[in-house]
Design a protein around this motif. Structure first.
Motif, PDB file in Angstrom:
ATOM      1  N   GLY A   9       0.815  -1.205   0.000  1.00 14.78           N
ATOM      2  CA  GLY A   9       0.000   0.000   0.000  1.00 14.78           C
ATOM      3  C   GLY A   9       0.849   1.255   0.000  1.00 14.78           C
ATOM      4  O   GLY A   9       2.073   1.198   0.125  1.00 14.78           O
ATOM      5  N   ARG A  38     -11.967  -4.250   1.068  1.00 14.84           N
ATOM      6  CA  ARG A  38     -11.460  -2.944   1.472  1.00 14.84           C
ATOM      7  C   ARG A  38     -12.479  -2.238   2.347  1.00 14.84           C
ATOM      8  O   ARG A  38     -13.675  -2.521   2.292  1.00 14.84           O
ATOM      9  CB  ARG A  38     -11.119  -2.078   0.253  1.00 14.84           C
ATOM     10  N   PRO A  41     -12.883   5.025   5.002  1.00 13.52           N
ATOM     11  CA  PRO A  41     -13.262   5.717   6.244  1.00 13.52           C
ATOM     12  C   PRO A  41     -14.766   5.947   6.322  1.00 13.52           C
ATOM     13  O   PRO A  41     -15.384   6.440   5.372  1.00 13.52           O
ATOM     14  CB  PRO A  41     -12.507   7.038   6.146  1.00 13.52           C
ATOM     15  N   THR A  91      -9.499   4.957  -2.187  1.00 13.23           N
ATOM     16  CA  THR A  91      -8.818   5.130  -0.909  1.00 13.23           C
ATOM     17  C   THR A  91      -9.497   4.293   0.168  1.00 13.23           C
ATOM     18  O   THR A  91     -10.704   4.409   0.396  1.00 13.23           O
ATOM     19  CB  THR A  91      -8.814   6.604  -0.493  1.00 13.23           C
ATOM     20  N   ALA A  92      -8.714   3.423   0.801  1.00 12.05           N
ATOM     21  CA  ALA A  92      -9.264   2.505   1.799  1.00 12.05           C
ATOM     22  C   ALA A  92      -8.129   1.688   2.395  1.00 12.05           C
ATOM     23  O   ALA A  92      -7.004   1.713   1.888  1.00 12.05           O
ATOM     24  CB  ALA A  92     -10.288   1.568   1.164  1.00 12.05           C
ATOM     25  N   VAL A  93      -8.454   0.972   3.446  1.00  7.13           N
ATOM     26  CA  VAL A  93      -7.565  -0.082   3.939  1.00  7.13           C
ATOM     27  C   VAL A  93      -7.959  -1.363   3.208  1.00  7.13           C
ATOM     28  O   VAL A  93      -9.144  -1.734   3.204  1.00  7.13           O
ATOM     29  CB  VAL A  93      -7.687  -0.265   5.458  1.00  7.13           C
ATOM     30  N   TYR A  94      -6.977  -2.005   2.606  1.00 10.14           N
ATOM     31  CA  TYR A  94      -7.221  -3.211   1.820  1.00 10.14           C
ATOM     32  C   TYR A  94      -6.808  -4.442   2.627  1.00 10.14           C
ATOM     33  O   TYR A  94      -5.704  -4.487   3.184  1.00 10.14           O
ATOM     34  CB  TYR A  94      -6.449  -3.147   0.507  1.00 10.14           C
ATOM     35  N   TYR A  95      -7.698  -5.429   2.646  1.00  8.59           N
ATOM     36  CA  TYR A  95      -7.496  -6.639   3.429  1.00  8.59           C
ATOM     37  C   TYR A  95      -7.448  -7.868   2.531  1.00  8.59           C
ATOM     38  O   TYR A  95      -8.267  -8.011   1.615  1.00  8.59           O
ATOM     39  CB  TYR A  95      -8.634  -6.829   4.429  1.00  8.59           C
ATOM     40  N   GLY A 119      -4.337  -5.467   7.156  1.00  8.01           N
ATOM     41  CA  GLY A 119      -4.662  -4.458   6.169  1.00  8.01           C
ATOM     42  C   GLY A 119      -3.485  -3.592   5.778  1.00  8.01           C
ATOM     43  O   GLY A 119      -2.515  -3.437   6.530  1.00  8.01           O
ATOM     44  N   THR A 120      -3.586  -3.034   4.581  1.00  5.80           N
ATOM     45  CA  THR A 120      -2.591  -2.082   4.100  1.00  5.80           C
ATOM     46  C   THR A 120      -3.318  -0.874   3.541  1.00  5.80           C
ATOM     47  O   THR A 120      -4.306  -1.007   2.820  1.00  5.80           O
ATOM     48  CB  THR A 120      -1.670  -2.739   3.053  1.00  5.80           C
ATOM     49  N   GLN A 121      -2.846   0.312   3.916  1.00  4.42           N
ATOM     50  CA  GLN A 121      -3.526   1.551   3.542  1.00  4.42           C
ATOM     51  C   GLN A 121      -3.180   1.944   2.108  1.00  4.42           C
ATOM     52  O   GLN A 121      -2.010   1.992   1.735  1.00  4.42           O
ATOM     53  CB  GLN A 121      -3.126   2.676   4.486  1.00  4.42           C
ATOM     54  N   THR A 123      -3.973   5.165  -0.366  1.00  2.00           N
ATOM     55  CA  THR A 123      -4.502   6.518  -0.428  1.00  2.00           C
ATOM     56  C   THR A 123      -4.260   7.069  -1.821  1.00  2.00           C
ATOM     57  O   THR A 123      -3.122   7.085  -2.298  1.00  2.00           O
ATOM     58  CB  THR A 123      -3.828   7.423   0.615  1.00  2.00           C
TER      59      THR A 123
END
Length: 126
Positions: A9, A38, A41, A91-95, A119-121, A123
């Motif tokens: 990320g 993902r 926010p 844009t999100a945290v991806y799992y 997770g990995t951010q 942006t």
């Protein structure tokens, strides 16, 4: 048990690309369907892409179809998510997620996956 670990990320401008990787400790991934989800926010976690254990089938959320590609390398015990033409709404945290069962085909529902990475951010700036 298996512990997925995401990487790759970062911050990228709109239109750019990133490749996420998912490795795992504790168990091989090679005989299991895998998926990426993902969470943006203020939103619920959502499905992104899934792949069958032998890469025979893939499935994508409509929002990423044609831009993202899920793949896997069963020799290296890794799963990847190539993300092109990124948009700010990506844009999100991806799992990365792994199931406990050896499904014959892919799965895309969250409740069918038992093990989740931290997770990995990702942006994407406009």
């Amino acid at each position: 048990q298996v512990q997925p670990v995401e990487s790759g990320g970062g911050l990228v401008q709109a239109g750019g690309s990133l490749r996420l990787s998912c490795a795992a400790s504790g168990r091989t991934l090679s005989t299991y369907a895998m998926a990426w989800f993902r969470q943006a926010p203020g939103k619920e976690r959502e499905f992104v892409a899934a792949i069958s254990w032998n890469s025979g089938t893939t499935y994508y959320a409509d929002s990423v179809k044609g831009r993202f590609t899920i793949s896997r390398d069963n020799v290296r015990n890794k799963v990847y998510l190539q993300m092109n033409s990124l948009k700010p709404e990506d844009t999100a945290v991806y799992y990365c997620a792994a199931p406990n069962q050896r499904y014959r085909d892919l799965r895309y529902k969250q409740n069918e996956y038992d093990y989740w990475g931290q997770g990995t951010q990702v942006t994407v700036s406009s």
